[in-house]
Design an enzyme around this catalytic site. Structure first.
Site, PDB file in Angstrom:
ATOM      1  N   GLY A  90       0.839  -1.200   0.000  1.00 22.06           N
ATOM      2  CA  GLY A  90       0.000   0.000   0.000  1.00 22.06           C
ATOM      3  C   GLY A  90       0.866   1.238   0.000  1.00 22.06           C
TER       4      GLY A  90
ATOM      5  N   CYS B 114       5.303  -6.125   1.526  1.00 21.90           N
ATOM      6  CA  CYS B 114       5.703  -4.717   1.505  1.00 21.90           C
ATOM      7  C   CYS B 114       5.053  -3.958   2.670  1.00 21.90           C
ATOM      8  CB  CYS B 114       5.356  -4.115   0.149  1.00 21.90           C
ATOM      9  SG  CYS B 114       6.172  -2.553  -0.131  1.00 21.90           S
ATOM     10  N   TYR B 115       4.101  -3.082   2.414  1.00 23.45           N
ATOM     11  CA  TYR B 115       3.434  -2.405   3.534  1.00 23.45           C
ATOM     12  C   TYR B 115       2.844  -3.438   4.495  1.00 23.45           C
ATOM     13  CZ  TYR B 115       0.246   0.591   6.161  1.00 23.45           C
ATOM     14  OH  TYR B 115      -0.400   1.247   7.171  1.00 23.45           O
TER      15      TYR B 115
ATOM     16  N   LYS C 181     -10.287 -10.793 -17.353  1.00 24.27           N
ATOM     17  CA  LYS C 181     -10.774 -11.067 -18.712  1.00 24.27           C
ATOM     18  C   LYS C 181     -10.516 -12.514 -19.163  1.00 24.27           C
ATOM     19  CE  LYS C 181     -12.466  -8.986 -22.384  1.00 24.27           C
ATOM     20  NZ  LYS C 181     -13.504  -7.948 -22.287  1.00 24.27           N
TER      21      LYS C 181
ATOM     22  N   ASP D  17     -17.818 -10.066 -22.267  1.00 22.94           N
ATOM     23  CA  ASP D  17     -18.271  -9.999 -20.878  1.00 22.94           C
ATOM     24  C   ASP D  17     -19.792 -10.082 -20.764  1.00 22.94           C
ATOM     25  OD1 ASP D  17     -15.615  -9.479 -20.709  1.00 22.94           O
ATOM     26  OD2 ASP D  17     -15.843  -7.341 -20.339  1.00 22.94           O
TER      27      ASP D  17
ATOM     28  N   HIS E 213       7.526  -7.397  -3.841  1.00 21.90           N
ATOM     29  CA  HIS E 213       6.225  -7.795  -4.398  1.00 21.90           C
ATOM     30  C   HIS E 213       6.353  -9.097  -5.188  1.00 21.90           C
ATOM     31  CE1 HIS E 213       3.826  -4.217  -3.418  1.00 21.90           C
ATOM     32  NE2 HIS E 213       4.989  -3.590  -3.473  1.00 21.90           N
TER      33      HIS E 213
ATOM     34  N   GLU F 231       4.033 -10.763  -6.429  1.00 24.08           N
ATOM     35  CA  GLU F 231       2.934 -10.931  -7.393  1.00 24.08           C
ATOM     36  C   GLU F 231       3.246 -10.372  -8.777  1.00 24.08           C
ATOM     37  OE1 GLU F 231       2.922  -9.372  -4.598  1.00 24.08           O
ATOM     38  OE2 GLU F 231       2.088  -7.368  -4.715  1.00 24.08           O
TER      39      GLU F 231
END
Ligand code: XMP
Length: 520
Positions: free
Chosen positions: A59, A86-87, A376, A234, A177, A179
């Site tokens: 964050g 991280c945060y 998606k 979608d 991070h 991710e």
């Protein structure tokens, strides 16, 4: 709170730009997870959610800031594995008795290399086989003293506590991070974490489908639902899913705004009529939309006019459909995330996406959004699970405001006609060269500028157009597609030869950011 039948992982969001990538990594591991903003995660929420593991996201805040975002202390009393990123790492240390220090020259942004410490950690299975590992850092503050019970397992030049853990309690905390793409072994770290937490990895699209159907039935009861079909993936997937859940309680409305691509209306309406027995209203409202847009050149004004008219048209049809109380939309996860800010305050509006902004507030209908948690490519996987034809599932995204935002400035019927023809030639070229599936989205924009040319022996003074083609994973960042010069040359020649009204073709090589994918 509605309970999933699967083990659930809770991601507490502290507002990182990349929180949704955590969810993505977990879904790739077939783990069911939900992201909730920290403000919402109270003790009661946690009890009801009953997570099997928790991840504290990164964050932008500093733990030193007034009212710094914090999780409830009970997160650490649930007896489940917790991973702080991280945060999230700093918060964890702060809550558990460690210390965080302000940056002062030790900030790290971007690529860094982590060196292992002597002890091994199951979270790092597959790491350090060939020495230091590349990770992605983005921090100002850093941990300066570990909380009791924690040990260091990896260090980087500016983060002596890059990887830390309290193995006995199954608490893990990293400064980088895992991710993001630029932490190449990040996916392995998540795989190890969910394995340590005991997830079975049984959350599949089939399971998602069954659960989504159950939730739709629960929400809608015996009410009627209308679903705006745009012909995009979608809304088509949402419609077919909802139809599987509630059958003829669903009516689809396909609004022809006059801003559709060539042959689009026939294709969409035909696909639904031929393959599904879903009641479908084909509303030709082109006069209404084009009339209201006449003379308008400001992008936001154009978007707002279109958004408002969509409401009017839906409301009109809702009344004819057994008084529908529900409006279904194909809202995706990135739409949801882009429209909230971590502080709960207004986030910067780049564009008013009409299926997320504005629309619901004015309507007297509840929203049904069964794709709200998906990316998606997951929607495409769900579409396949539902048996939608590949030609539909693989379609490029098409925006709600349609060709209006591909005609920068004022829209005229003439420009729209030129645009339709040029776009059809361009897409035909892309398909012929076998490139359609490699490209996230491709289209032509007709520019509000005429240029001088020479054709035969005569002078021309016609519109210039821009070709756009981008690669992307989720539409949030994008890069231009590197067509060969031969392809571009051949396509430009075909467009100028086959489309009267265009005498100049350019190729847009802007990435996003700083550009956006559409021109408006
Ligand atoms: P931008 O142009 O913001 O677009 O980079 C990102 C993706 O979103 C699509 N887009 C929209 N989709 N309603 C939609 O349903 C909208 O108002 C809208 N505006 C942009 C765009 O085509 C791209 O795929």
């Amino acid at each position: 709170m509605k309970q999933s039948t699967h083990d659930r992982l809770l991601i507490i969001d502290f507002g990182s730009q990349v929180t949704q990538l955590i969810a993505r990594r977990l879904r790739e591991l077939n783990v069911y997870c939900e992201i909730h903003p920290f403000q919402k995660v109270t003790d009661d929420f946690l009890r009801a959610f009953a997570p099997k593991a928790v991840i504290l996201s990164g964050g932008p805040a500093s733990v030193f800031a007034d009212g710094a975002p914090m999780p409830p202390a009970s997160v650490f009393e649930l007896g489940v594995p917790v991973l702080g990123i991280c945060y999230g790492q700093q918060v964890m240390m702060q809550c558990l008795g460690g210390k965080v220090e302000r940056g002062h020259g030790t900030a790290e942004f971007g690529r860094a290399y982590v060196t292992p410490e002597a002890a091994t950690l199951p979270l790092l299975d597959g790491w350090f086989a060939e020495g230091d590992e590349q990770v992605w850092m983005s921090h100002g503050d850093h941990v300066s003293k570990l909380a009791p019970g924690f040990q260091v397992y990896g260090t980087s030049p500016n983060a002596p506590f890059a990887i830390t853990a309290d193995v006995a309690r199954n608490f893990y905390a990293v400064q980088f991070h895992p991710e993001v793409h630029h932490t190449p072994k990040g996916a392995a770290l998540y795989a190890n974490f969910v394995r340590l937490a005991g997830f079975q990895g049984d959350w599949t699209m089939g399971a998602y489908k069954d659960e989504a159907i159950r939730k739709i039935r629960e929400q809608v009861g015996d009410g009627n639902v209308i679903c705006g079909l745009s012909g995009g993936v979608d809304s088509s997937v949402a419609a077919v899913l909802i139809h599987e859940a509630i059958g003829d309680q669903l009516t689809c409305v396909y609004v022809d705004t006059g801003l559709m691509r060539m042959g689009e209306s026939d294709e969409v309406v035909g696909m639904f009529r031929d393959n599904y027995n879903i009641p479908l209203i084909h509303a030709d409202e082109s006069e209404l939309f084009l009339g209201a847009l006449d003379g308008q050149s400001d992008p936001e004004t154009k978007r707002k006019i279109i958004g408002k008219l969509f409401i009017d048209v839906f409301e009109k049809h809702a009344k004819t459909v057994g008084n529908a109380k529900f409006l279904a939309q194909g809202t995706l996860y990135p739409d949801v995330i882009e429209s909230v800010s971590f502080s709960g305050g207004p986030s910067v509006t780049i564009k008013s996406h009409h299926n997320v902004g504005g629309l619901p507030e004015r309507m007297d209908m509840a929203l049904v959004e069964p794709l709200r948690e998906l990316f998606k490519d997951e929607v495409r996987a769900l579409g396949r699970e539902l048996g939608l034809p590949e030609s539909f599932v693989g379609r490029h995204p098409f925006p709600g405001p349609g060709l209006a935002i591909r005609c920068p400035g004022e829209i005229t019927r003439e420009k729209l006609e030129i645009l339709r023809k040029a776009d059809a030639v361009y897409i035909d070229q892309i398909r012929k060269h076998g490139l359609y599936d490699e490209i996230w989205q491709a289209f032509v924009a007709v520019l509000p500028v005429r240029t001088v040319g020479v054709m035969g022996d005569g002078r021309t003074y016609d519109f210039a157009c821009a070709l756009r083609a981008v690669t992307s994973v989720d539409g949030m960042t994008a890069d231009y597609y590197p067509f060969s010069h031969e392809f571009l040359g051949e396509t430009a020649t075909r467009i100028i030869n086959e489309v009267q009204g265009i005498n100049r073709v350019t190729y847009d090589i802007t990435s996003k950011p700083p550009g956006t994918i559409e021109w408006e």
